[in-house]
Design an enzyme around this catalytic site. Sequence first.
Site, PDB file in Angstrom:
ATOM      1  N   ASN A  26      79.281  49.838  21.133  1.00 15.56           N
ATOM      2  CA  ASN A  26      79.211  48.370  21.256  1.00 15.56           C
ATOM      3  C   ASN A  26      77.899  47.944  21.924  1.00 15.56           C
ATOM      4  O   ASN A  26      77.700  46.770  22.199  1.00 15.56           O
ATOM      5  CB  ASN A  26      80.417  47.815  22.026  1.00 15.56           C
ATOM      6  N   GLY A  85      74.328  51.278  25.738  1.00 12.67           N
ATOM      7  CA  GLY A  85      73.585  52.062  24.743  1.00 12.67           C
ATOM      8  C   GLY A  85      72.453  51.244  24.158  1.00 12.67           C
ATOM      9  O   GLY A  85      72.416  50.022  24.305  1.00 12.67           O
ATOM     10  N   ASP A 100      83.902  48.117  19.237  1.00 13.12           N
ATOM     11  CA  ASP A 100      84.361  48.271  20.617  1.00 13.12           C
ATOM     12  C   ASP A 100      85.622  49.132  20.595  1.00 13.12           C
ATOM     13  O   ASP A 100      86.574  48.804  19.875  1.00 13.12           O
ATOM     14  CB  ASP A 100      84.651  46.875  21.197  1.00 13.12           C
ATOM     15  N   ILE A 139      90.455  51.319  15.066  1.00 15.64           N
ATOM     16  CA  ILE A 139      89.581  51.449  13.899  1.00 15.64           C
ATOM     17  C   ILE A 139      90.144  52.546  13.000  1.00 15.64           C
ATOM     18  O   ILE A 139      90.752  53.502  13.495  1.00 15.64           O
ATOM     19  CB  ILE A 139      88.120  51.763  14.322  1.00 15.64           C
ATOM     20  N   LYS A 145      89.765  48.973  30.668  1.00 10.19           N
ATOM     21  CA  LYS A 145      90.218  48.820  29.274  1.00 10.19           C
ATOM     22  C   LYS A 145      89.507  49.820  28.361  1.00 10.19           C
ATOM     23  O   LYS A 145      90.117  50.395  27.465  1.00 10.19           O
ATOM     24  CB  LYS A 145      89.926  47.403  28.775  1.00 10.19           C
ATOM     25  N   TYR A 183      86.509  53.097  37.298  1.00 12.37           N
ATOM     26  CA  TYR A 183      85.967  54.245  36.550  1.00 12.37           C
ATOM     27  C   TYR A 183      86.821  55.486  36.786  1.00 12.37           C
ATOM     28  O   TYR A 183      87.303  56.109  35.835  1.00 12.37           O
ATOM     29  CB  TYR A 183      84.532  54.478  36.997  1.00 12.37           C
ATOM     30  N   LYS A 186      89.384  56.997  34.027  1.00 10.15           N
ATOM     31  CA  LYS A 186      89.175  58.333  33.446  1.00 10.15           C
ATOM     32  C   LYS A 186      90.377  59.244  33.709  1.00 10.15           C
ATOM     33  O   LYS A 186      90.679  60.123  32.913  1.00 10.15           O
ATOM     34  CB  LYS A 186      87.905  58.962  34.037  1.00 10.15           C
ATOM     35  N   TYR A 241      99.496  62.944  24.640  1.00 10.41           N
ATOM     36  CA  TYR A 241      99.410  62.984  23.163  1.00 10.41           C
ATOM     37  C   TYR A 241      99.462  64.429  22.671  1.00 10.41           C
ATOM     38  O   TYR A 241      99.999  64.706  21.600  1.00 10.41           O
ATOM     39  CB  TYR A 241      98.114  62.311  22.667  1.00 10.41           C
TER      40      TYR A 241
HETATM   41  P1  NAD Z   1      75.858  55.626  28.916  1.00  6.75           P
HETATM   42  O1  NAD Z   1      76.233  54.386  29.640  1.00  6.75           O
HETATM   43  O2  NAD Z   1      74.430  55.883  28.616  1.00  6.75           O
HETATM   44  O3  NAD Z   1      76.642  55.741  27.548  1.00  6.75           O
HETATM   45  C1  NAD Z   1      77.896  55.153  27.317  1.00  6.75           C
HETATM   46  C2  NAD Z   1      77.902  54.581  25.910  1.00  6.75           C
HETATM   47  O4  NAD Z   1      79.181  53.998  25.646  1.00  6.75           O
HETATM   48  C3  NAD Z   1      76.860  53.459  25.739  1.00  6.75           C
HETATM   49  O5  NAD Z   1      76.160  53.646  24.538  1.00  6.75           O
HETATM   50  C4  NAD Z   1      77.727  52.197  25.702  1.00  6.75           C
HETATM   51  O6  NAD Z   1      77.120  51.133  24.988  1.00  6.75           O
HETATM   52  C5  NAD Z   1      79.000  52.718  25.053  1.00  6.75           C
HETATM   53  N1  NAD Z   1      80.172  51.895  25.358  1.00  6.75           N
HETATM   54  C6  NAD Z   1      80.568  51.430  26.572  1.00  6.75           C
HETATM   55  N2  NAD Z   1      81.703  50.721  26.443  1.00  6.75           N
HETATM   56  C7  NAD Z   1      82.039  50.751  25.120  1.00  6.75           C
HETATM   57  C8  NAD Z   1      83.099  50.197  24.366  1.00  6.75           C
HETATM   58  N3  NAD Z   1      84.066  49.460  24.950  1.00  6.75           N
HETATM   59  N4  NAD Z   1      83.126  50.411  23.034  1.00  6.75           N
HETATM   60  C9  NAD Z   1      82.157  51.148  22.428  1.00  6.75           C
HETATM   61  N5  NAD Z   1      81.116  51.689  23.090  1.00  6.75           N
HETATM   62  C10 NAD Z   1      81.072  51.498  24.430  1.00  6.75           C
HETATM   63  O7  NAD Z   1      76.465  56.849  29.762  1.00  6.75           O
HETATM   64  P2  NAD Z   1      76.311  58.420  29.568  1.00  6.75           P
HETATM   65  O8  NAD Z   1      75.706  58.969  30.791  1.00  6.75           O
HETATM   66  O9  NAD Z   1      75.730  58.721  28.249  1.00  6.75           O
HETATM   67  O10 NAD Z   1      77.846  58.863  29.574  1.00  6.75           O
HETATM   68  C11 NAD Z   1      78.534  59.178  28.395  1.00  6.75           C
HETATM   69  C12 NAD Z   1      79.964  59.602  28.743  1.00  6.75           C
HETATM   70  O11 NAD Z   1      79.923  60.747  29.579  1.00  6.75           O
HETATM   71  C13 NAD Z   1      80.749  58.535  29.487  1.00  6.75           C
HETATM   72  O12 NAD Z   1      82.087  58.553  29.024  1.00  6.75           O
HETATM   73  C14 NAD Z   1      80.682  58.983  30.917  1.00  6.75           C
HETATM   74  O13 NAD Z   1      81.804  58.554  31.656  1.00  6.75           O
HETATM   75  C15 NAD Z   1      80.665  60.497  30.761  1.00  6.75           C
HETATM   76  N6  NAD Z   1      80.026  61.113  31.927  1.00  6.75           N
HETATM   77  C16 NAD Z   1      78.673  61.072  32.086  1.00  6.75           C
HETATM   78  C17 NAD Z   1      78.097  61.627  33.220  1.00  6.75           C
HETATM   79  C18 NAD Z   1      76.611  61.617  33.445  1.00  6.75           C
HETATM   80  O14 NAD Z   1      76.166  62.078  34.493  1.00  6.75           O
HETATM   81  N7  NAD Z   1      75.794  61.174  32.515  1.00  6.75           N
HETATM   82  C19 NAD Z   1      78.904  62.207  34.200  1.00  6.75           C
HETATM   83  C20 NAD Z   1      80.284  62.204  34.018  1.00  6.75           C
HETATM   84  C21 NAD Z   1      80.829  61.671  32.869  1.00  6.75           C
END
Ligand code: NAD
Length: 313
Positions: A35, A39, A59, A64, A92, A146, A150, A160
Amino acid sequence: MNKKRILVTGGAGFVGSHLCERLVKEGQTVICLDNYFTGRKENINHLREYHNFETIRHDVTEPIRLEVDQIYNLACPASPVHYQYNAIKTVKTSVMGAINMLGLAKRVGARILQASTSEVYGDPHEHPQREEYWGHVNPIGERSCYDEGKRVAETLFFDYHRQNKVDIRVIRIFNTYGPRMMPDDGRVVSNFIVQALRGEDITIYGDGSQTRSFCYVDDLVEGMIRMMNQDSFIGPVNLGNPGEFTIKELAEKVIAATGTKSGIIYKPLPSDDPKQRRPDITKAKTHLGWEPGIALDDGLRSTIDYFRKSLGV
Ligand code: NAD
Ligand code: UDP
């Protein structure tokens, strides 16, 4: 013959874009769903020339219908600044996003991997953190949207699996960094590098004695793909670099690697900021034959190069 149709939610984000790139270059058919909250199209524009890559603006809080073989569920803002911007939406995204993607996986019989987090351990009383540790999480604090989001997502994945036989994989990602982090993302590695390159003061929250373990994004992506493509272990599994550094040490490394004249200033520590974090990666080693190969100094160098180019400094 082994080519798969793979959905990556959050595919235009930092980690997601590296994962999409790796899968596209392997020849998989990749659908990047995002969304664009945190990103960016620039993260994935270079993949558009590949016939096996497509994007969907969607989103995950809405259902979907797609036909896919594997789902990597990454959609969720990951930086404290962004996930606290609209805390209710963050819950959400984690919870309804998990339900919608698990529903999709159930309908089409896809394997689904959840990008969970070391934040499920909260401000841990056990160190290093093993997957068996249940965590120490404040349910009503500023990070709870958060952390608890999670945690519920993990619960949904396992329910599931038990109730509907959905083929799940759960990874717990520890602090990951690298090119394509957003410069204003608020996370510590990008903040320090951007501040250093701009000659601004480096902002340490608290006294800088809190620790984190930093994993370079290429190492993480390798672990994610290994976890998805083995048949015997559903997780959860910690994916992170066991090298542990204080935030002060990180600031000093960034100052040395950039050669900046920036000073250090100290700001208040945000509430519930974990005091220490380091993964026990025994399970990842045993089940996936995985461990990180990129040392912090090397990963910082390539991340600094990326920011030098993208910021033009
Ligand atoms: P990021 O914020 O760069 O990427 C998250 C992506 O999800 C973005 O592109 C955003 O636009 C998209 N997004 C957010 N809400 C959305 C929605 N409702 N519908 C569709 N798209 C949505 O973060 P990241 O660092 O790339 O993290 C990616 C995943 O890895 C996340 O789930 C995060 O919790 C997990 N994670 C990352 C880290 C880290 O250190 N980078 C650590 C622990 C967990
Ligand atoms: N931090 C800091 N200065 C910054 C950004 C973050 O000192 O400019 C600290 C933050 O308080 C935390 C650590 O660095 O202790 C890691 O923060 P980040 O937001 O990257 O990730 P998380 O807290 O989710 O691990």
